[in-house]
Design a protein around this motif. Structure first.
Motif, PDB file in Angstrom:
ATOM      1  N   ASN A  61      45.054 -25.689  23.246  1.00 31.92           N
ATOM      2  CA  ASN A  61      43.716 -25.973  22.763  1.00 31.92           C
ATOM      3  C   ASN A  61      42.856 -26.243  23.988  1.00 31.92           C
ATOM      4  O   ASN A  61      43.215 -27.080  24.814  1.00 31.92           O
ATOM      5  CB  ASN A  61      43.750 -27.187  21.834  1.00 31.92           C
ATOM      6  N   GLN A  85      38.593 -26.663  24.965  1.00 39.25           N
ATOM      7  CA  GLN A  85      37.196 -26.627  24.550  1.00 39.25           C
ATOM      8  C   GLN A  85      36.302 -26.955  25.723  1.00 39.25           C
ATOM      9  O   GLN A  85      36.674 -27.743  26.595  1.00 39.25           O
ATOM     10  CB  GLN A  85      36.916 -27.654  23.438  1.00 39.25           C
ATOM     11  N   PHE A 133      32.521 -28.601  26.386  1.00 38.46           N
ATOM     12  CA  PHE A 133      31.475 -29.412  25.766  1.00 38.46           C
ATOM     13  C   PHE A 133      30.322 -29.586  26.744  1.00 38.46           C
ATOM     14  O   PHE A 133      30.523 -29.649  27.962  1.00 38.46           O
ATOM     15  CB  PHE A 133      31.990 -30.812  25.405  1.00 38.46           C
ATOM     16  N   GLN A 181      27.454 -32.455  27.394  1.00 39.73           N
ATOM     17  CA  GLN A 181      26.961 -33.776  27.032  1.00 39.73           C
ATOM     18  C   GLN A 181      25.515 -33.885  27.499  1.00 39.73           C
ATOM     19  O   GLN A 181      25.245 -33.861  28.705  1.00 39.73           O
ATOM     20  CB  GLN A 181      27.813 -34.890  27.638  1.00 39.73           C
ATOM     21  N   TRP A 232      21.247 -37.705  26.222  1.00 44.44           N
ATOM     22  CA  TRP A 232      21.327 -38.756  25.216  1.00 44.44           C
ATOM     23  C   TRP A 232      22.770 -39.104  24.865  1.00 44.44           C
ATOM     24  O   TRP A 232      23.011 -39.926  23.992  1.00 44.44           O
ATOM     25  CB  TRP A 232      20.549 -38.331  23.962  1.00 44.44           C
ATOM     26  N   GLY A 233      23.725 -38.442  25.514  1.00 46.46           N
ATOM     27  CA  GLY A 233      25.131 -38.777  25.319  1.00 46.46           C
ATOM     28  C   GLY A 233      25.848 -37.968  24.262  1.00 46.46           C
ATOM     29  O   GLY A 233      27.061 -38.139  24.081  1.00 46.46           O
ATOM     30  N   GLN A 234      25.139 -37.111  23.560  1.00 45.14           N
ATOM     31  CA  GLN A 234      25.758 -36.307  22.511  1.00 45.14           C
ATOM     32  C   GLN A 234      26.642 -35.235  23.119  1.00 45.14           C
ATOM     33  O   GLN A 234      26.224 -34.515  24.022  1.00 45.14           O
ATOM     34  CB  GLN A 234      24.681 -35.652  21.638  1.00 45.14           C
ATOM     35  N   LEU A 235      27.880 -35.145  22.633  1.00 43.87           N
ATOM     36  CA  LEU A 235      28.809 -34.094  23.067  1.00 43.87           C
ATOM     37  C   LEU A 235      28.677 -32.905  22.122  1.00 43.87           C
ATOM     38  O   LEU A 235      28.993 -33.007  20.937  1.00 43.87           O
ATOM     39  CB  LEU A 235      30.248 -34.594  23.053  1.00 43.87           C
ATOM     40  N   TYR A 271      35.410 -23.104  21.680  1.00 44.04           N
ATOM     41  CA  TYR A 271      36.824 -23.369  21.459  1.00 44.04           C
ATOM     42  C   TYR A 271      37.529 -22.122  21.962  1.00 44.04           C
ATOM     43  O   TYR A 271      37.381 -21.050  21.361  1.00 44.04           O
ATOM     44  CB  TYR A 271      37.105 -23.626  19.980  1.00 44.04           C
ATOM     45  N   PHE A 321      31.988 -30.802  30.113  1.00 39.83           N
ATOM     46  CA  PHE A 321      33.384 -31.240  30.094  1.00 39.83           C
ATOM     47  C   PHE A 321      34.280 -30.135  29.560  1.00 39.83           C
ATOM     48  O   PHE A 321      33.942 -29.422  28.615  1.00 39.83           O
ATOM     49  CB  PHE A 321      33.563 -32.467  29.187  1.00 39.83           C
ATOM     50  N   ARG A 367      44.426 -29.688  25.047  1.00 35.69           N
ATOM     51  CA  ARG A 367      45.550 -30.349  24.386  1.00 35.69           C
ATOM     52  C   ARG A 367      46.827 -29.709  24.899  1.00 35.69           C
ATOM     53  O   ARG A 367      47.055 -28.517  24.655  1.00 35.69           O
ATOM     54  CB  ARG A 367      45.486 -30.223  22.876  1.00 35.69           C
ATOM     55  N   ILE A 407      44.182 -35.076  23.284  1.00 35.70           N
ATOM     56  CA  ILE A 407      43.243 -34.200  23.976  1.00 35.70           C
ATOM     57  C   ILE A 407      42.835 -34.893  25.252  1.00 35.70           C
ATOM     58  O   ILE A 407      42.423 -36.053  25.218  1.00 35.70           O
ATOM     59  CB  ILE A 407      41.999 -33.916  23.116  1.00 35.70           C
ATOM     60  N   PHE A 459      40.446 -34.975  28.614  1.00 36.57           N
ATOM     61  CA  PHE A 459      39.195 -34.490  29.179  1.00 36.57           C
ATOM     62  C   PHE A 459      39.272 -34.456  30.700  1.00 36.57           C
ATOM     63  O   PHE A 459      39.900 -35.314  31.327  1.00 36.57           O
ATOM     64  CB  PHE A 459      38.040 -35.416  28.782  1.00 36.57           C
ATOM     65  N   GLY A 460      38.601 -33.472  31.291  1.00 40.70           N
ATOM     66  CA  GLY A 460      38.365 -33.503  32.718  1.00 40.70           C
ATOM     67  C   GLY A 460      37.274 -34.508  33.036  1.00 40.70           C
ATOM     68  O   GLY A 460      36.689 -35.121  32.136  1.00 40.70           O
ATOM     69  N   SER A 461      36.973 -34.658  34.323  1.00 42.89           N
ATOM     70  CA  SER A 461      35.972 -35.639  34.741  1.00 42.89           C
ATOM     71  C   SER A 461      34.553 -35.087  34.682  1.00 42.89           C
ATOM     72  O   SER A 461      33.601 -35.814  34.904  1.00 42.89           O
ATOM     73  CB  SER A 461      36.275 -36.152  36.143  1.00 42.89           C
TER      74      SER A 461
END
Lengths: 110, 114
Positions: free
Chosen positions: A31, A33, A35, A37, A40-43, A48, A86, A90, A98, A100-102
């Protein structure tokens, strides 16, 4: 555990430029993905893409699972593309987690 | 389809106080996740639910954090007592069974502990 490394950590571009973001992972995954961000912080889910290539407008992504990397391409950058990108994976070895990278912080200047 | 709903959006509390966050996943998504994102870092998984059962809580600080998902739908995450280092964004995400599908994240709750 699996390591997820993203490069570059920071990227500053002029509006209209193209960019390539990279995600390397140290173990097999089933898996992956990308993303975005926003400030405003929304991912926001972009892709996918556990393998192969996908395109959505100015964005495209390629994952080469056998070589353990994924690339996110952004063409004709706009100021609204600014934010942190990001990669999240998985591992096959994990039933659930899952990782995440930095992230890559992208700043598009007008 | 409606997205993942979280509330509140922001919360400021003093250390040693308690706080609770709420999440309503996408309808039909059996798997629910809580993540903690400290400023400048990627999100870190705290707990994963499959329906109303816990699949993974290995990174949840169980001495102060607790979470539940009654009836396999809504979930709450609680911190009691809060510490300064708990200041972060708490993100809820959901996916179809097993996580072999994409995740969808909520807008998050930004917690500041003073």
């Amino acid at each position: 555990g699996i390591q997820v490394e993203q490069s570059p950590p920071d990227l500053i571009l002029q509006e209209g430029a193209n960019s390539t973001l990279r995600c390397n992972f140290s173990d097999s995954v089933n898996n992956l993905q990308w993303f975005h961000q926003n400030p405003w912080g929304q991912l926001i889910n972009l892709f996918y893409i556990p393998s192969g290539t996908k395109q959505n407008g100015r964005l495209s992504a390629t994952t080469v699972a056998t070589e353990r990397y994924s690339l996110l391409y952004i063409s004709s950058s706009q100021t609204t593309d600014s934010g942190v990108y990001f990669c999240a994976v998985r591992p096959v070895s994990s039933a659930s987690k899952i990782i995440f990278g930095s992230g890559t912080r992208l700043s598009i200047r007008p | 389809e409606a997205g993942v709903a979280q509330s509140p959006r922001y919360k400021i509390i003093e250390k040693r106080q308690s706080v609770a966050f709420w999440c309503n996943p996408i309808s039909g998504h059996a798997t629910l996740y809580w993540y903690q994102q400290i400023l400048g870092q990627g999100p870190k998984l705290l707990i994963q639910f499959q329906n109303n059962g816990v699949v993974d809580d290995s990174q949840l600080p169980k001495d102060r954090f607790s979470a539940e998902r009654l009836k396999g739908v809504d979930s709450t995450l609680k911190i009691q007592p809060a510490k300064l280092e708990d200041s972060a964004v708490y993100l809820c995400a959901s996916s179809k069974t097993g996580g072999d599908y994409g995740y969808t994240f909520g807008s998050g709750t930004r917690l500041t502990v003073v």
